[in-house]
Design a protein around this motif. Structure first.
Motif, PDB file in Angstrom:
ATOM      1  N   ILE A 161       0.835  -1.196   0.000  1.00 10.25           N
ATOM      2  CA  ILE A 161       0.000   0.000   0.000  1.00 10.25           C
ATOM      3  C   ILE A 161       0.873   1.250   0.000  1.00 10.25           C
ATOM      4  O   ILE A 161       2.089   1.185   0.191  1.00 10.25           O
ATOM      5  CB  ILE A 161      -0.958   0.012   1.210  1.00 10.25           C
ATOM      6  N   TYR A 162       0.217   2.387  -0.213  1.00  8.90           N
ATOM      7  CA  TYR A 162       0.924   3.663  -0.309  1.00  8.90           C
ATOM      8  C   TYR A 162       0.201   4.688   0.552  1.00  8.90           C
ATOM      9  O   TYR A 162      -1.031   4.757   0.535  1.00  8.90           O
ATOM     10  CB  TYR A 162       0.955   4.129  -1.763  1.00  8.90           C
ATOM     11  N   ALA A 163       0.963   5.459   1.325  1.00  6.76           N
ATOM     12  CA  ALA A 163       0.358   6.452   2.216  1.00  6.76           C
ATOM     13  C   ALA A 163       1.157   7.745   2.194  1.00  6.76           C
ATOM     14  O   ALA A 163       2.325   7.777   1.777  1.00  6.76           O
ATOM     15  CB  ALA A 163       0.274   5.905   3.637  1.00  6.76           C
ATOM     16  N   LYS A 164       0.521   8.803   2.662  1.00 10.47           N
ATOM     17  CA  LYS A 164       1.166  10.116   2.725  1.00 10.47           C
ATOM     18  C   LYS A 164       2.136  10.200   3.898  1.00 10.47           C
ATOM     19  O   LYS A 164       3.265  10.658   3.759  1.00 10.47           O
ATOM     20  CB  LYS A 164       0.090  11.201   2.857  1.00 10.47           C
ATOM     21  N   LYS A 165       1.673   9.764   5.074  1.00  8.94           N
ATOM     22  CA  LYS A 165       2.489   9.845   6.291  1.00  8.94           C
ATOM     23  C   LYS A 165       2.355   8.566   7.104  1.00  8.94           C
ATOM     24  O   LYS A 165       1.333   7.897   7.078  1.00  8.94           O
ATOM     25  CB  LYS A 165       2.051  11.022   7.167  1.00  8.94           C
ATOM     26  N   ALA A 166       3.418   8.273   7.851  1.00  7.11           N
ATOM     27  CA  ALA A 166       3.389   7.170   8.808  1.00  7.11           C
ATOM     28  C   ALA A 166       4.230   7.558  10.006  1.00  7.11           C
ATOM     29  O   ALA A 166       5.176   8.347   9.892  1.00  7.11           O
ATOM     30  CB  ALA A 166       3.927   5.883   8.191  1.00  7.11           C
ATOM     31  N   ASP A 167       3.881   7.005  11.168  1.00  5.15           N
ATOM     32  CA  ASP A 167       4.774   7.137  12.315  1.00  5.15           C
ATOM     33  C   ASP A 167       5.498   5.801  12.498  1.00  5.15           C
ATOM     34  O   ASP A 167       5.212   4.834  11.778  1.00  5.15           O
ATOM     35  CB  ASP A 167       4.012   7.591  13.568  1.00  5.15           C
ATOM     36  N   PRO A 168       6.449   5.720  13.416  1.00  2.21           N
ATOM     37  CA  PRO A 168       7.233   4.491  13.555  1.00  2.21           C
ATOM     38  C   PRO A 168       6.418   3.252  13.919  1.00  2.21           C
ATOM     39  O   PRO A 168       6.896   2.126  13.738  1.00  2.21           O
ATOM     40  CB  PRO A 168       8.224   4.837  14.673  1.00  2.21           C
ATOM     41  N   TYR A 169       5.198   3.437  14.417  1.00  7.58           N
ATOM     42  CA  TYR A 169       4.359   2.296  14.774  1.00  7.58           C
ATOM     43  C   TYR A 169       3.460   1.851  13.619  1.00  7.58           C
ATOM     44  O   TYR A 169       2.689   0.916  13.763  1.00  7.58           O
ATOM     45  CB  TYR A 169       3.488   2.638  15.976  1.00  7.58           C
ATOM     46  N   GLY A 170       3.546   2.543  12.487  1.00 11.51           N
ATOM     47  CA  GLY A 170       2.791   2.125  11.309  1.00 11.51           C
ATOM     48  C   GLY A 170       1.416   2.731  11.174  1.00 11.51           C
ATOM     49  O   GLY A 170       0.639   2.309  10.305  1.00 11.51           O
ATOM     50  N   ASN A 171       1.074   3.718  11.998  1.00 18.62           N
ATOM     51  CA  ASN A 171      -0.187   4.429  11.809  1.00 18.62           C
ATOM     52  C   ASN A 171      -0.090   5.271  10.539  1.00 18.62           C
ATOM     53  O   ASN A 171       0.921   5.931  10.309  1.00 18.62           O
ATOM     54  CB  ASN A 171      -0.478   5.333  13.013  1.00 18.62           C
ATOM     55  N   LEU A 172      -1.151   5.249   9.714  1.00 20.79           N
ATOM     56  CA  LEU A 172      -1.055   5.832   8.376  1.00 20.79           C
ATOM     57  C   LEU A 172      -2.091   6.916   8.121  1.00 20.79           C
ATOM     58  O   LEU A 172      -3.230   6.839   8.565  1.00 20.79           O
ATOM     59  CB  LEU A 172      -1.238   4.746   7.314  1.00 20.79           C
ATOM     60  N   VAL A 173      -1.657   7.915   7.342  1.00 21.77           N
ATOM     61  CA  VAL A 173      -2.514   8.979   6.828  1.00 21.77           C
ATOM     62  C   VAL A 173      -2.363   8.991   5.307  1.00 21.77           C
ATOM     63  O   VAL A 173      -1.239   8.871   4.793  1.00 21.77           O
ATOM     64  CB  VAL A 173      -2.111  10.356   7.401  1.00 21.77           C
ATOM     65  N   LEU A 202       6.828   9.659  16.490  1.00 21.79           N
ATOM     66  CA  LEU A 202       5.683   9.147  17.223  1.00 21.79           C
ATOM     67  C   LEU A 202       5.000  10.279  17.982  1.00 21.79           C
ATOM     68  O   LEU A 202       5.655  11.095  18.619  1.00 21.79           O
ATOM     69  CB  LEU A 202       6.140   8.063  18.198  1.00 21.79           C
ATOM     70  N   GLY A 203       3.691  10.358  17.860  1.00 21.97           N
ATOM     71  CA  GLY A 203       2.933  11.416  18.518  1.00 21.97           C
ATOM     72  C   GLY A 203       2.652  12.614  17.635  1.00 21.97           C
ATOM     73  O   GLY A 203       1.889  13.501  18.017  1.00 21.97           O
ATOM     74  N   SER A 204       3.243  12.645  16.430  1.00 17.82           N
ATOM     75  CA  SER A 204       3.048  13.783  15.527  1.00 17.82           C
ATOM     76  C   SER A 204       1.705  13.732  14.797  1.00 17.82           C
ATOM     77  O   SER A 204       1.199  14.764  14.357  1.00 17.82           O
ATOM     78  CB  SER A 204       4.174  13.836  14.490  1.00 17.82           C
ATOM     79  N   LEU A 205       1.162  12.539  14.636  1.00 18.49           N
ATOM     80  CA  LEU A 205      -0.103  12.403  13.920  1.00 18.49           C
ATOM     81  C   LEU A 205      -1.280  12.630  14.854  1.00 18.49           C
ATOM     82  O   LEU A 205      -1.335  12.073  15.956  1.00 18.49           O
ATOM     83  CB  LEU A 205      -0.211  11.008  13.284  1.00 18.49           C
ATOM     84  N   ASN A 206      -2.214  13.452  14.413  1.00 14.76           N
ATOM     85  CA  ASN A 206      -3.455  13.637  15.151  1.00 14.76           C
ATOM     86  C   ASN A 206      -4.237  12.331  15.101  1.00 14.76           C
ATOM     87  O   ASN A 206      -4.523  11.828  14.014  1.00 14.76           O
ATOM     88  CB  ASN A 206      -4.255  14.769  14.509  1.00 14.76           C
ATOM     89  N   PRO A 207      -4.585  11.761  16.231  1.00 16.23           N
ATOM     90  CA  PRO A 207      -5.329  10.498  16.214  1.00 16.23           C
ATOM     91  C   PRO A 207      -6.584  10.540  15.348  1.00 16.23           C
ATOM     92  O   PRO A 207      -6.983   9.517  14.783  1.00 16.23           O
ATOM     93  CB  PRO A 207      -5.685  10.275  17.691  1.00 16.23           C
TER      94      PRO A 207
END
Length: 233
Positions: A161-173, A202-207
């Motif tokens: 898959i392809y995403a705009k942003k990710a944090d080190p835990y793999g949460n994707l935007v 980590l923590g940069s993405l708004n949940p």
């Protein structure tokens, strides 16, 4: 690559990701017409000369765009998609008997993928039940007096898959229409690799903006040589 003791850290490299993509696998891909498909992983599949693949996704892209590059080089033995019309090479290979194509109406296809990600065995739909080409060879059943086709759920050995942003835990935007099918494809792979434009601390993405939780992602790799090491500094 920096070694980390944190077991939840999923950042890796294209080289490591490609070790999970081998001949004969079923590979599910995100995107629509090439937009939202992972370019680095697709190019890596070609560089590594993968073949005999079963590909599952919305379409076969264009001859030189997206997953279409893999299909056009004859590296797939089967495609499960909603259409192949944007890639005339795929149509030529199908007509010559060199590519097996299983067509699935677009809504049915994504629901089959969603069902696979949720652990379901199949879905019921009346879409195509009166169409001989769509209904051919498929099981049917009646529920509450209405007839349905039984469409098997779809899963894959690996989802890319392809995403705009990710944090080190793999949460994707995701970015706008590049989100097409990617969240569902992420859920339906036994091993899911996310290629991303930007890796943030980590923590940069708004949940509230996270679309795919990291629980569905096994590996995150930077796209186009993005420098990720600063995340851990």
């Amino acid at each position: 690559m920096i070694e980390q003791s944190n077991p939840f850290q999923k950042i890796s490299s294209l080289e490591q990701a490609l070790k999970h993509l081998k001949d004969g696998l079923t590979i599910m891909f995100g995107g629509f017409g090439g937009v939202g498909s992972p370019p680095g992983l697709i190019d890596g599949m070609i560089t590594n000369n993968l073949k005999n693949l079963t590909l599952i996704g919305n379409d076969t892209g264009f001859p030189h765009i997206g997953i279409g590059k893999v299909v056009s080089q004859g590296r797939a033995k089967k495609v499960i998609a909603s259409h192949i019309g944007s890639n005339p090479v795929a149509g030529k290979l199908m007509n010559e008997g060199l590519l097996e194509v299983e067509f699935s109406p677009q809504g049915t296809l994504v629901e089959r993928i969603r069902a696979g990600g949720m652990g379901l065995g199949a879905i019921l739909t009346d879409i195509g039940i009166d169409n001989e080409m769509v209904a051919y060879g498929k099981k049917q059943m009646q529920l509450n007096g209405k007839d349905y086709l039984v469409e098997p759920a779809l899963t894959a050995d690996v989802s890319i898959i392809y995403a705009k942003k990710a944090d080190p835990y793999g949460n994707l935007v995701y970015d706008k229409s590049a989100r097409n099918t990617n969240p569902l494809v992420a859920m339906a792979g036994r091993f899911t690799i996310a290629e991303v434009e930007e890796i943030v601390p980590l923590g940069s993405l708004n949940p509230e903006e996270i679309i795919t939780p990291g629980v569905f992602v096994d590996m995150v790799i930077p796209s186009n040589g993005v420098n990720w090491k600063w995340v851990w500094e």
